[in-house]
Scaffold this active site. Structure first.
Site, PDB file in Angstrom:
ATOM      1  N   TRP A 100     208.543   1.353  13.293  1.00 21.72           N
ATOM      2  CA  TRP A 100     208.643   2.061  12.014  1.00 21.72           C
ATOM      3  C   TRP A 100     208.585   3.565  12.231  1.00 21.72           C
ATOM      4  CZ3 TRP A 100     210.906  -1.063   9.120  1.00 21.72           C
ATOM      5  CH2 TRP A 100     210.537  -2.399   9.014  1.00 21.72           C
ATOM      6  N   ASP A 167     202.952   7.571   6.850  1.00 25.46           N
ATOM      7  CA  ASP A 167     203.415   6.273   6.362  1.00 25.46           C
ATOM      8  C   ASP A 167     202.210   5.334   6.387  1.00 25.46           C
ATOM      9  OD1 ASP A 167     204.454   3.747   5.980  1.00 25.46           O
ATOM     10  OD2 ASP A 167     205.936   3.865   7.601  1.00 25.46           O
ATOM     11  N   LYS A 191     202.963  -4.522   1.325  1.00 22.22           N
ATOM     12  CA  LYS A 191     202.016  -4.885   2.369  1.00 22.22           C
ATOM     13  C   LYS A 191     200.601  -5.004   1.809  1.00 22.22           C
ATOM     14  CE  LYS A 191     205.192  -4.666   5.680  1.00 22.22           C
ATOM     15  NZ  LYS A 191     205.790  -3.381   6.001  1.00 22.22           N
TER      16      LYS A 191
HETATM   17  C1  LIG Z   1     207.075  -2.713   6.547  1.00 23.40           C
HETATM   18  C2  LIG Z   1     206.941  -1.322   6.944  1.00 23.40           C
HETATM   19  C3  LIG Z   1     207.950  -0.372   6.699  1.00 23.40           C
HETATM   20  C4  LIG Z   1     209.272  -0.741   6.064  1.00 23.40           C
HETATM   21  O1  LIG Z   1     209.079  -0.928   4.718  1.00 23.40           O
HETATM   22  P1  LIG Z   1     210.287  -1.251   3.711  1.00 23.40           P
HETATM   23  O2  LIG Z   1     209.600  -1.135   2.396  1.00 23.40           O
HETATM   24  O3  LIG Z   1     210.757  -2.628   4.042  1.00 23.40           O
HETATM   25  O4  LIG Z   1     211.340  -0.243   3.911  1.00 23.40           O
HETATM   26  C5  LIG Z   1     207.718   0.937   7.054  1.00 23.40           C
HETATM   27  N1  LIG Z   1     206.560   1.310   7.635  1.00 23.40           N
HETATM   28  C6  LIG Z   1     205.580   0.437   7.892  1.00 23.40           C
HETATM   29  C7  LIG Z   1     204.318   0.911   8.530  1.00 23.40           C
HETATM   30  C8  LIG Z   1     205.732  -0.905   7.552  1.00 23.40           C
HETATM   31  O5  LIG Z   1     204.751  -1.779   7.821  1.00 23.40           O
END
Ligand SMILES: *Cc1c(COP(=O)(O)O)cnc(C)c1O
Length: 355
Positions: A100, A167, A191
């Site tokens: 990511w 993020d 998540k």
């Molecule tokens: C799942 C995830 C993403 C991607 O998320 P989307 O909403 O599917 O674009 C980005 N960063 C992290 C840390 C993730 O766990």
């Protein structure tokens, strides 16, 4: 009862599912489904307002930050961040701690010069690099606080005076953070905050409007702020269910309380991984995540057999990501200690039966 260890979309509390189901048939005694009401209705405006105020309260968001509910997932943020912040010919710094993080850096390369300040790629991201330098002329520094695939987590913000963007998709609302340390925080909801379809962005207002770039309206944070996350039709249902989940979290005692539970849950599982002779963790001990717990077997030939046992014991979603193998137990807020104990019991049972 199924124990859902899935990495995302994730488990939410049963009572949230029940209320969410009720609102599909009749939202707030309006005689209408939440799926058919206008996003401009008073009822939905109240939903957005309450969701925002719960985010502000639970995370203690300072006044000079905006809270946005956007679409396109965390992945869209990978592009929106440099598009909004990087001036032509500008530079940003990225820490590479996994897929990511590296996807975020890749998107940023469309907009400027990207310095990767450190990377643990050579070890398949089993640890978090430390002691790196962040160039002071970078417009911002970006990192991923929890590496969902590899099971590592950064609890302390790396020291820098450069504006910092994080993020937090897979550890938002799982532990106390000081929002004021960051300039922009983003998280795909699916998540730990709600269902897929909405992305939370918390941004310091004075970070914006400085790049001199022409930004398409739909990707412009300032336009979304002006429109109160209603520049276009927002993901009504995802925001609503997120609100229900935030209410649940508040009623449980907020982040302080859930963090204590998360610490105990993670410790319980890591203790068993260390004790059990058949399993071993994959992440460096000092960097281990509280949300995604990755482990493998000393004898990989037995992994399929353990997955079969797990299935029999209603343990869902513990197969590891294909790039790490083995197992991954995602233990987000709504997963109770009962489920951790069920997994630990299965690991013990496996050990007993293979002695
Ligand atoms: C799942 C995830 C993403 C991607 O998320 P989307 O909403 O599917 O674009 C980005 N960063 C992290 C840390 C993730 O766990």
């Amino acid at each position: 009862m199924k124990h859902n260890f899935g990495a995302g979309p994730c488990i939410l509390p049963q009572e949230v599912f029940q209320e969410a189901a009720k609102a599909v048939l009749d939202f707030n005694n309006t005689g209408l489904s939440i799926l058919e009401i206008s996003h401009r209705s008073k009822e939905f405006e109240e939903v957005v307002a309450e969701t925002e105020s719960l985010v502000r309260e639970l995370l203690n968001v300072p006044e000079n930050y905006s809270v946005l509910f956007l679409q396109g997932g965390a992945s869209q943020q990978f592009a929106m961040i440099p598009m909004n912040l990087l001036p032509e010919g500008g530079k940003a710094a990225y820490l590479d701690t996994g897929v990511w993080a590296s996807k975020a850096a890749k998107e940023a390369k469309n907009f400027g010069q990207i310095d990767i300040v450190a990377s643990s790629k050579e070890s398949n991201y089993t640890y978090v690099p430390k002691g790196f330098d962040i160039p002071l002329d970078a417009t911002y520094f970006h990192y991923t606080s929890n590496n969902t695939i590899y099971g590592t987590e950064i609890f302390e913000k790396p020291q820098t005076t450069v504006p910092t963007i994080v993020d937090m998709s897979s550890d938002i609302l799982s532990r106390e953070i000081n929002v004021a340390e960051f300039d922009l925080i983003y998280a795909g909801a699916q998540k730990n905050m709600g269902p897929a379809g909405v992305t939370l962005v918390i941004v310091k207002n004075d970070l914006l409007g400085k790049s001199g770039r022409s930004i398409p309206t739909i990707f412009n944070y300032q336009e979304h702020i002006k429109a109160g996350s209603m520049y276009n039709t927002p993901p009504v249902y995802s925001i609503f269910v997120s609100m229900l989940n935030l209410r649940w979290l508040k009623a449980k005692g907020g982040i302080k309380a859930i963090e204590q539970e998360n610490i105990i849950k993670a410790r319980t599982l890591y203790d068993e991984i260390e004790r059990n002779t058949f399993f071993k963790g994959t992440a460096a001990v000092e960097d281990r995540s509280r949300m995604n717990i990755t482990f493998v077997m000393d004898t990989p030939e037995l992994e399929a057999e353990f997955l079969t046992l797990a299935k029999e014991r209603n343990l869902i979603g513990i197969k590891g990501h294909r790039s790490v193998g083995g197992f991954r137990a995602s233990v987000y807020n709504a997963l109770g200690i009962t489920s951790i104990n069920a997994l630990v019991d299965a690991m013990r049972e496996f050990e007993e039966s293979h002695k």
